[in-house]
Structure formats: structure tokens, C-alpha cells
Design an enzyme around this catalytic site. Sequence first.
Site, PDB file in Angstrom:
ATOM      1  N   LYS A 111       0.639  -1.321   0.061  1.00 17.84           N
ATOM      2  CA  LYS A 111       0.123   0.131   0.041  1.00 17.84           C
ATOM      3  C   LYS A 111       0.949   1.236   0.093  1.00 17.84           C
ATOM      4  CE  LYS A 111      -4.518  -1.776   1.236  1.00 17.84           C
ATOM      5  NZ  LYS A 111      -5.421  -1.899   2.142  1.00 17.84           N
ATOM      6  N   LYS A 193      -3.944 -12.281  -6.357  1.00 21.10           N
ATOM      7  CA  LYS A 193      -5.556 -12.574  -5.813  1.00 21.10           C
ATOM      8  C   LYS A 193      -6.572 -11.592  -6.316  1.00 21.10           C
ATOM      9  CE  LYS A 193      -5.318  -9.624  -2.047  1.00 21.10           C
ATOM     10  NZ  LYS A 193      -5.959  -9.094  -0.901  1.00 21.10           N
ATOM     11  N   LYS A 196     -10.561  -5.987  -5.213  1.00 21.56           N
ATOM     12  CA  LYS A 196     -11.154  -4.615  -5.646  1.00 21.56           C
ATOM     13  C   LYS A 196     -10.399  -3.808  -6.414  1.00 21.56           C
ATOM     14  CE  LYS A 196     -14.118  -5.383  -2.010  1.00 21.56           C
ATOM     15  NZ  LYS A 196     -14.371  -5.104  -0.469  1.00 21.56           N
TER      16      LYS A 196
HETATM   17  P1  AMP Z   1     -11.173  -7.055   2.829  1.00 24.44           P
HETATM   18  O1  AMP Z   1     -12.024  -6.980   1.906  1.00 24.44           O
HETATM   19  O2  AMP Z   1      -9.697  -6.807   2.627  1.00 24.44           O
HETATM   20  O3  AMP Z   1     -11.370  -6.616   4.159  1.00 24.44           O
HETATM   21  O4  AMP Z   1     -10.884  -8.741   3.141  1.00 24.44           O
HETATM   22  C1  AMP Z   1     -12.112  -9.348   3.741  1.00 24.44           C
HETATM   23  C2  AMP Z   1     -11.581 -10.847   4.200  1.00 24.44           C
HETATM   24  O5  AMP Z   1     -11.590 -11.403   2.549  1.00 24.44           O
HETATM   25  C3  AMP Z   1     -10.178 -11.079   4.587  1.00 24.44           C
HETATM   26  O6  AMP Z   1     -10.297 -12.155   5.620  1.00 24.44           O
HETATM   27  C4  AMP Z   1      -9.490 -11.303   3.479  1.00 24.44           C
HETATM   28  O7  AMP Z   1      -8.308 -12.218   3.790  1.00 24.44           O
HETATM   29  C5  AMP Z   1     -10.415 -12.122   2.469  1.00 24.44           C
HETATM   30  N1  AMP Z   1      -9.919 -11.997   1.132  1.00 24.44           N
HETATM   31  C6  AMP Z   1     -10.019 -10.933   0.220  1.00 24.44           C
HETATM   32  N2  AMP Z   1      -9.608 -11.150  -0.933  1.00 24.44           N
HETATM   33  C7  AMP Z   1      -9.446 -12.530  -1.017  1.00 24.44           C
HETATM   34  C8  AMP Z   1      -9.145 -13.300  -2.100  1.00 24.44           C
HETATM   35  N3  AMP Z   1      -8.762 -13.052  -3.211  1.00 24.44           N
HETATM   36  N4  AMP Z   1      -9.364 -15.055  -1.770  1.00 24.44           N
HETATM   37  C9  AMP Z   1      -9.396 -15.404  -0.659  1.00 24.44           C
HETATM   38  N5  AMP Z   1      -9.586 -14.505   0.540  1.00 24.44           N
HETATM   39  C10 AMP Z   1      -9.814 -13.050   0.270  1.00 24.44           C
END
Ligand code: AMP
Length: 318
Positions: A111, A193, A196
Site C-alpha cells: 500500500k 489474488k 477490488k
Molecule cells: P477485505 O476486503 O480486504 O477486508 O477482506 C475481507 C476478507 O476476505 C479477509 O479475510 C481477506 O483475507 C479475505 N479475502 C480478500 N480477498 C481474497 C481473495 N482473493 N481470496 C481469498 N480471500 C480473500
Amino acid sequence: MKTLFSGIQPTGNIHIGNYLGAVKNWVDLQDKYACIFSVVDYHALSGNMKPEELHQNIFDATVDLLAVGIDPKKSIIFQQSKVIGHTELAWIFNCITPIGELGRMTQFKEKSDQANHQGTNTGLLMYPVLQAADILLYLAEAVPVGEDQLQHLELTRIIARKFNNKYGQFFPETKPVLSPTPRVMSLHDPSKKMSKSLGDRSYIAIRDDAETIKKKIKKAVADDKGIKNLLELYSYFGTTKKHQQMVNDYKAGKLMNSELKEELSRVVIKFLEPVQGKIKEYEKNPKKVYEILEHGARDAQKIADKNLTKINKIVGIN
Ligand code: AMP
Ligand code: TRP
């Protein structure tokens, strides 16, 4: 019952990477643990969303979680900033966390690189300390997350250990709970991965309509990695039999990309239909959603108060 905690940032609609990587486990584990789920708005402030957008996203993330099956009768669901204690405990943790540990966090490095080292704010550096506070304020032992969060959970354990060494045993050992798909890959660039931040074509949001889903999957990269990613996604939304048949065809070199993509679109759309129905219902009744959040914050606050009183006493600020 052991306590389980997890959080999600209100940064826009939940996508199927969030769902398969983390949120599906939240739903599935509701009967096995005392579950606490948080929409972590303080974490989102480290990004640069506009205030109106952040406010809307907090509501949307809550609706998404309820629609996929978080049940407020079983679990606590709340907005992070509505419970006093998260930032307080984060400060206590700041005072025992070596700066070096924060500087080596992959997510921070990524970031701050994106911000070209100019716009990097302190919140991004402290982000994992606040995350440790989220978890440990509730003495949670289980934390269902995607693979990208493992490093932050390792830091949570380091912080707990440092605290326990300095002040005496108090915090438990926190363990991650991973799903069978801890890292769902981007449709557009299957070496990264799903996220967004990679743009629209990378992910399928749980609110995407049928046409959008078809279009995104149709355009998905279909090299070797891409096909494996799509097949893996199929295994979670489709039938075992059809999945096995497509895997066999793939191995025999006769899987048609178009067939895989059409099938995958079909099962994803079918899976999301009832979820989107529930989203519409909640959106018609925002009062109910805010009531659920208020109720959740009250319940979370009770636990937070009890633990923070003890913690303050332990460190000598009671
Ligand atoms: P965030 O949107 O970054 O707050 O992520 C919320 C949850 O989704 C966290 O536990 C992340 O580790 C999981 N997560 C986000 N992107 C992925 C992905 N591409 N594959 C698996 N888990 C994900
Ligand atoms: N950092 C997590 C993410 O980006 C969100 C989060 C904040 C979290 N606090 C948490 C996850 C506590 C698990 C537990 O996804």
C-alpha cells in the site's frame, strides 16, 4: 464455546473472493463458536474514501453479510467505531509493538508503494496493531480470514506474547481459520489474488447482475492458470459430478473454454440469486439493518468493557 472474531473493511461490495476465502467460514462456524463480526470502518479510514462513500459502504457491507447468512440471532455483528475499546487497546499495543515488525508487513509495503511513499499515512503502518486490538479485545481464539491476512495474525500473536511477557499471562493464542480456497485469484490476472483494487474485471461482486457476471467470466483470462482458477471456482458453486467431468476433460486436453465459462456463469448466477433477493429485502428496510448494528454494538461493548477494565488495571491506568 470459544470466541471467534473476524472483520471486513467497508470498501465496496463483497466479492466472491471475500466470500469463499473468509465470509463463508463465518457463516458456517456460527454454531461452533461465540462469533463476533465487525465492519471495520476505522481500518477503512486509512484508505482515501470520501465520507459519503464510506458511510454508504458501512451499510452495504452489513447488508451483504446479513444476506449471505450472518445471523444476528446467533452472532454479534457491529460497526467497529461504535464500540469504545478498539482504538484504546490499539494504543496500548502500539506501546509494545516494535516499529520494525510493522514496516515488514507485506500489505503495508504494497500500500505504501502504491502511494509512492509520499501519501503513506501512519494509519496504514498501525493498521495491523488495530487489527490485533480488534481480535484481542474479545480474547478471540479463532479468526477466519483469507491467506493474505496470515501475516497480520502472526503479528497479533507476537503482540499478545509481548504483552503476556511484560505483564503476565492474559491474552490467548489466536489461530487463523482458513477455508479450502484461502486465495481466490483474479479473473483478469490469475497470477494475482482477486481484489477490488485490481479493477472491475478482476472480481465478481455478490451484487453483480447476471449480464455483468456473464461478461466478466467470458472475458476471464483462459491460460493454464486462468482455467485452473475457473475450475476451482466451479468446484464451489457447481456440482461435484460436473466438476469432475470438466477436470477430466481438462486433463485430456478437450475442455472447451466456452463450456467451462458458460457453466461457471450459470452456477454463480444461480448461487447469487437468493442472496441478491435478500439484499433487496434489507435495502427496503434500512431501519432494521441499523437496529441490528446497534444491538450488535451493545452486545460487543459489554464484552469489551469487561476486558478493557481488566487490561487497564494490568497496565496500571485504572
Ligand atoms: P477485505 O476486503 O480486504 O477486508 O477482506 C475481507 C476478507 O476476505 C479477509 O479475510 C481477506 O483475507 C479475505 N479475502 C480478500 N480477498 C481474497 C481473495 N482473493 N481470496 C481469498 N480471500 C480473500
Ligand atoms: N485487515 C483485514 C482485511 O483487510 C480486516 C480486519 C480488520 C480483520 N480487523 C480484523 C480481519 C480482525 C480479522 C480480524 O481483510
